[in-house]
Design a protein around this motif. Sequence first.
Motif, PDB file in Angstrom:
ATOM      1  N   VAL A   4      -0.668  -6.772   9.073  1.00  0.00           N
ATOM      2  CA  VAL A   4      -0.081  -5.479   9.428  1.00  0.00           C
ATOM      3  C   VAL A   4       1.338  -5.330   8.878  1.00  0.00           C
ATOM      4  CG1 VAL A   4      -1.456  -5.230  11.519  1.00  0.00           C
ATOM      5  CG2 VAL A   4       0.740  -6.408  11.636  1.00  0.00           C
ATOM      6  N   TYR A   5       1.792  -6.324   8.101  1.00  0.00           N
ATOM      7  CA  TYR A   5       3.186  -6.294   7.631  1.00  0.00           C
ATOM      8  C   TYR A   5       3.384  -5.343   6.461  1.00  0.00           C
ATOM      9  CZ  TYR A   5       2.246 -10.985   9.525  1.00  0.00           C
ATOM     10  OH  TYR A   5       1.804 -12.031  10.266  1.00  0.00           O
ATOM     11  N   ILE A   6       2.457  -5.381   5.500  1.00  0.00           N
ATOM     12  CA  ILE A   6       2.690  -4.724   4.219  1.00  0.00           C
ATOM     13  C   ILE A   6       1.841  -3.469   4.118  1.00  0.00           C
ATOM     14  CG2 ILE A   6       2.736  -5.044   1.721  1.00  0.00           C
ATOM     15  CD1 ILE A   6       4.616  -6.900   3.311  1.00  0.00           C
ATOM     16  N   ASN A   7       2.484  -2.343   3.825  1.00  0.00           N
ATOM     17  CA  ASN A   7       1.780  -1.063   3.751  1.00  0.00           C
ATOM     18  C   ASN A   7       1.117  -0.841   2.398  1.00  0.00           C
ATOM     19  OD1 ASN A   7       2.707  -0.350   6.364  1.00  0.00           O
ATOM     20  ND2 ASN A   7       4.670   0.286   5.503  1.00  0.00           N
ATOM     21  N   THR A   8       1.800  -1.245   1.331  1.00  0.00           N
ATOM     22  CA  THR A   8       1.301  -0.998  -0.022  1.00  0.00           C
ATOM     23  C   THR A   8       1.014  -2.332  -0.695  1.00  0.00           C
ATOM     24  OG1 THR A   8       2.644   1.006  -0.178  1.00  0.00           O
ATOM     25  CG2 THR A   8       1.786   0.100  -2.230  1.00  0.00           C
TER      26      THR A   8
END
Length: 203
Positions: free
Chosen positions: A122-126
């Motif tokens: 859930v840390y990185i959006n892209t």
Amino acid sequence: MSSHHIVRDDQEPAVLIDKVDESLFSILFSLLEWSPIVIASEQTYEKLLSLDVKIDVIFYQNDKDTIHQNMERQNEFFELVHYHENLLETVLQWLAKQKHFALNFITDTLDGVSQKLLKEQVYINTLVVFADGFKYILNRKSPYEKWIPKGVELVVDSAIQDAENTALLEERRYKVINDGVIKVYHNDQLVIGEKMNVPYDRK
């Protein structure tokens, strides 16, 4: 070493390089044009040094002293981060601590374990991964939509509900029917790969 020295204000996607050879040079140097945070693995940092690529962080398991000695050639600040087993998982956690939420990852293969990790984190959006001759994207919202030329091969990591403007080649592999937008309907969690550097089918 403190890591705050390497945080970028513009938040260009960081680049994690776990494989580097001539077939990937064009991708690598196009990503570097935006001056991202450059993250090397223990296996790639020496090659990157030889290419005059400035390295910000090296993730390593062994030979910390050797890396320090070899990195004297760079003569600029860098950080060393130790990891135990999973490079990608450790890098994602490190980026989250830096409040950096985008990553381009160059590697040799994107296995099922890594794909599951990308979807669950859930840390990185892209997230974009270059591996196996494909450009993989993590897509969290159905449908996935993109304009793609006719003939390009696509691969998905799990069963999907529908895929417009595509023909099924085999399980989880598709081919774009016509130049235009494809729409892939899924359960809001998909890793989809687009074949790179292939001649487009104009028949």
